[in-house]
Design an enzyme around this catalytic site. Structure first.
Site, mmCIF file in Angstrom:
data_model
loop_
_atom_site.group_PDB
_atom_site.id
_atom_site.type_symbol
_atom_site.label_atom_id
_atom_site.label_comp_id
_atom_site.label_asym_id
_atom_site.label_seq_id
_atom_site.Cartn_x
_atom_site.Cartn_y
_atom_site.Cartn_z
ATOM 1 C CD GLU A 29 -2.416 -1.543 2.613
ATOM 2 O OE1 GLU A 29 -2.373 -0.702 3.533
ATOM 3 O OE2 GLU A 29 -2.848 -2.699 2.762
ATOM 4 C CD GLU A 60 -3.534 -4.700 5.145
ATOM 5 O OE1 GLU A 60 -4.737 -4.940 4.955
ATOM 6 O OE2 GLU A 60 -3.088 -3.538 5.288
ATOM 7 C CG PHE A 83 1.835 0.766 10.932
ATOM 8 C CD1 PHE A 83 2.398 1.440 12.007
ATOM 9 C CD2 PHE A 83 1.419 1.515 9.837
ATOM 10 C CE1 PHE A 83 2.552 2.827 11.987
ATOM 11 C CE2 PHE A 83 1.568 2.899 9.803
ATOM 12 C CZ PHE A 83 2.145 3.557 10.886
ATOM 13 C CG PHE A 86 -1.611 -2.925 9.474
ATOM 14 C CD1 PHE A 86 -2.072 -2.437 10.703
ATOM 15 C CD2 PHE A 86 -1.246 -1.999 8.497
ATOM 16 C CE1 PHE A 86 -2.154 -1.068 10.941
ATOM 17 C CE2 PHE A 86 -1.327 -0.635 8.725
ATOM 18 C CZ PHE A 86 -1.777 -0.167 9.947
ATOM 19 C CG HIS A 129 -0.910 2.374 13.973
ATOM 20 N ND1 HIS A 129 -2.192 2.323 14.472
ATOM 21 C CD2 HIS A 129 -1.041 2.404 12.617
ATOM 22 C CE1 HIS A 129 -3.055 2.348 13.470
ATOM 23 N NE2 HIS A 129 -2.382 2.390 12.338
#
Ligand SMILES: Cc1ncc(C[n+]2csc(CCOP(=O)(O)OP(=O)(O)O)c2C)c(N)n1
Ligand SMILES: [Mg+2]
Lengths: 324, 356
Positions: A29, A60, A83, A86, A129
């Site tokens: 992304e 993802e 990150f 994820f 995050h």
């Protein structure tokens, strides 16, 4: 030699491998046009074009599935998970598919791919995050797990990861992106499964990973002022794990400290502590001590976050106190 | 629907039966060569007989673990297997024995794997749900719902990147249309115009629940096609010729750079979801009607109408039965894997070493 940031080292490492091998491509992304949310892939689109540096939807599972299918059929993808938190939404593809394909097919399938991801805390991003998830990855047979701490290692270990025939999870530390270091000119190729003694010492062995390495080094500097000579080892690669270097150091210093950013329970240092207890117990003069983030999600506010992730002060204090 | 909350208006297992469509008489005239049809008859027989034998072996305790039989659904894998080129890629589910055989994977290795022997195509390490044979383009059977749709995209991506005209096909069930990976995979395939074909084998049930009870639309795949700009395609999955025509069209399109397709193939399981399930949640009228529309019986009738004599078809069945028996004997006579096998092929160096 030139000074390079950790962030620019990522792009240089990828470019080095893409230039060498046409089968290598990058997907993720915002990795192409925008050069990555951490600007770690700036310039790659211009250099290699949209066929090899590809922006994807926020999917993802689709990203990693595509990387896996491409790797199974002759390509060498580098996929980005923006990150590392994820990974939780695509962990099936990593754990059940990528990690097990070779084993379940008794070696019919190769999955030579790299998944790079921004890992770790210190950026005040809060609990979704900031996680250090290298220990999740380490728990899965079939994966290799790498986490560099310097720009030079980013390039060398990226090259080793891309050239490896196994799937590699490559954890970049988001707080290290701005760090700078001297990097030699020309091609850099390192080796997976080799820890590095980054400071020599005789009284204590401090084993650290990623952002904990510069902190451990600074703590060692302060310990030296206290008359304690600490050896610092950058693990760099959790799987394969260079236990020989660690055991060798413990044989010399007789004391082991791990400095881990992951939450305490089942952190990577627990495995190292267990190996040292099994195989080097009689070398030890004191219990192994793990300096870790507590078993909590990470808070956002600066004083709270700084109080949870092992700091230079805490490493220094815990080692010093236990040596007194 | 009441107050926006979907109400299931019937007791479990007592929904209105969903009945098969009648055979399309025009398919007798479909432009399919006689030898192709005979090959598809043989392949359906192979899958049918292998599955029936596996069921017997399961009852004898020789097949352990679980297995998901493809009985009643043979036409879809058969037609695709026949329409694909040897270098194309197949991705199947845990219900993948038929898709594996349809790529030409020998029965011996399949039975060996099912019996957990060293002669198995995965050396006994994969089992029923993971049949794979890379040399036959069978890139795997996947047992976590949805994942392999995204992996098939990767194989298609690779074909496009390398400039070959290979295509990838992913088979999955009706239940799979409700997991996120299905939707991620479709969008992704369309965005990059990948040579991939998604084949939803709609057997009306996900495990033990009627698909209509848990899905927003009546046709779980076809009714979602428009959301991704794809054509709405539904095919009679119990007629190999019908599937063959759609398969050929989608494969040609993908090969020519025309991008992905989504095909919903309507079919039915003869038995339950997996080994232990009697499938009692299905209305009897529905079961009877679909058994009547069995794909092999349907095909048998067609071939007779097209002038093939009964003796030829009996000969095919007898020959398949002989080969099945041989393969089973071979598997039974094969040794169990050596215990070291557990520790091989974790990593590319062939071993399981994770430290020095
Ligand atoms: C992610 C995930 N959730 C649940 C399951 C358990 N499970 C196995 S098969 C199945 C039903 C799938 O139904 P469908 O897609 O219609 O395929 P069919 O079995 O009918 O061929 C379920 C729920 C699974 N394997 N993976
Ligand atoms: Mg189903």
């Amino acid at each position: 030699m030139a000074e390079l940031s950790y962030r620019d080292a990522v792009a240089r490492g990828i470019a080095q491998e893409m230039e060498r091998d046409e089968r290598v491509f990058l997907i993720g992304e915002d990795v192409a046009g925008a050069g990555g949310v951490f600007k770690a892939t700036v310039g790659l689109l211009d250099q290699f074009g949209p066929g090899r540096v590809v922006d994807t939807p926020i999917s993802e599972q689709a990203i990693l599935g595509a990387a896996m299918g491409a790797a199974m059929t002759g390509l060498r993808p580098i996929a980005e998970i923006m990150f590392s938190d994820f990974f939780a939404v695509c962990w099936d593809i990593v754990v059940n598919e990528i990690a097990k394909a070779r084993y379940m097919t008794d070696g019919q399938v190769d999955v030579p791919l790299v998944i790079r991801s921004a890992n770790g805390g210190g950026a005040r991003f809060g609990a979704q995050h900031s996680q250090s998830v290298e220990n999740w990855a380490m728990a899965i047979p079939g994966l290799k797990v790498v986490a560099p701490s310097t720009p030079e290692d980013v390039i060398g270990l990226m090259a080793a990861s891309v050239r490896d025939e196994d799937p590699v999870l490559f954890f970049e530390h988001k707080t290290l992106y701005s760090h700078k270091g001297e990097v030699p000119d020309g091609e850099i190729v390192d080796e997976l499964g080799k820890a590095k003694v980054v400071r020599k010492g005789t009284d204590a062995t401090i084993v650290a990973l990623a952002m904990m390495v510069p902190r451990a080094l600074e703590a060692a500097e302060r310990l030296a002022e206290d008359g304690i000579s600490a050896e610092v080892i950058d693990v760099r690669s959790l799987i394969p794990l260079d236990t020989a270097t660690i055991l060798g150091s413990v044989a010399k210093t007789s004391r082991l400290y791990t400095v881990e950013e992951n939450p305490r329970v089942l952190g990577w240092g627990a495995e190292i502590a267990s190996i040292v207890a099994d195989e080097a117990f009689w070398d030890l003069d004191a219990p192994v001590r793990r300096i870790t983030t507590p078993h909590i999600p990470l808070p956002s506010s600066a004083p709270l976050e700084d109080d949870t992730i092992p700091s230079v002060e805490r490493i220094h204090r815990e080692v010093k106190e236990s040596m007194d | 629907m009441t107050n926006g909350v979907r109400a299931v208006d019937h007791e479990y297992g007592e929904h209105d039966p969903i009945l098969p469509a009648p055979v399309d008489p025009a398919l007798d005239q479909a432009p399919i060569a006689q030898e192709t049809r005979l090959a598809m008859y043989q392949l359906q027989e192979e899958i049918r007989q292998v599955e029936k034998e596996l069921h017997r072996l399961f009852l004898e305790g020789l097949v352990q673990g679980t297995s998901h039989l493809y009985l009643g659904m043979e036409a879809t894998a058969t037609a695709f297997g026949t329409a694909l080129r040897p270098d194309d890629y197949t991705f199947a589910t845990y219900r993948g024995h038929g898709h594996t055989l349809a790529r030409g994977v020998p029965m011996k290795g399949v039975f060996g794997e099912m019996l957990g022997r060293s002669s198995g195509i995965l050396g006994g390490k994969g089992g029923s749900m993971h049949l794979t044979s890379v040399e036959h383009g069978m890139l795997g059977s996947y047992a976590i719902i949805g994942a392999h749709l995204t992996i098939a995209n990767g194989a298609a991506w690779s074909a496009k990147y390398r400039g070959t005209d290979q295509v990838a096909v992913a088979f999955f069930g009706d239940g799979t249309t409700n997991i996120g990976a299905f939707h991620e995979a479709l969008n992704f395939a369309v965005v990059y115009d990948l040579p991939v074909i998604f084949v939803c084998e709609n057997n009306l049930y996900m495990e033990y629940t009627a698909i209509g009870d848990i899905t927003a639309v009546p046709n779980p795949a076809a009714d979602r096609a428009a959301a991704y700009g794809l054509e709405r395609i539904i095919v009679d999955g119990n007629d190999a010729d019908a599937v063959y025509l759609e398969a050929s069209r989608a494969i040609e399109k993908a090969r020519a750079g025309g991008g992905p397709s989504l095909i919903e193939s309507l079919t039915y399981r003869h038995g339950g979801h997996s080994r232990a399930d009697p499938g009692k949640y299905r209305p009897q009228e529905e079961i009877d009607a679909w058994m009547e529309r069995d794909p092999i019986a349907t095909y048998h009738q067609r071939l007779l109408r097209l002038g093939v004599d009964e003796g030829t078809l009996t000969g095919i069945s007898t020959d398949v039965a002989r080969r099945v028996e041989e393969a089973v004997e071979h598997a039974k006579a094969s040794p169990r894997p050596s215990l070291e096998a557990s520790h091989t092929n974790v990593y590319a160096d062939g071993g399981a070493r994770w430290r020095n």
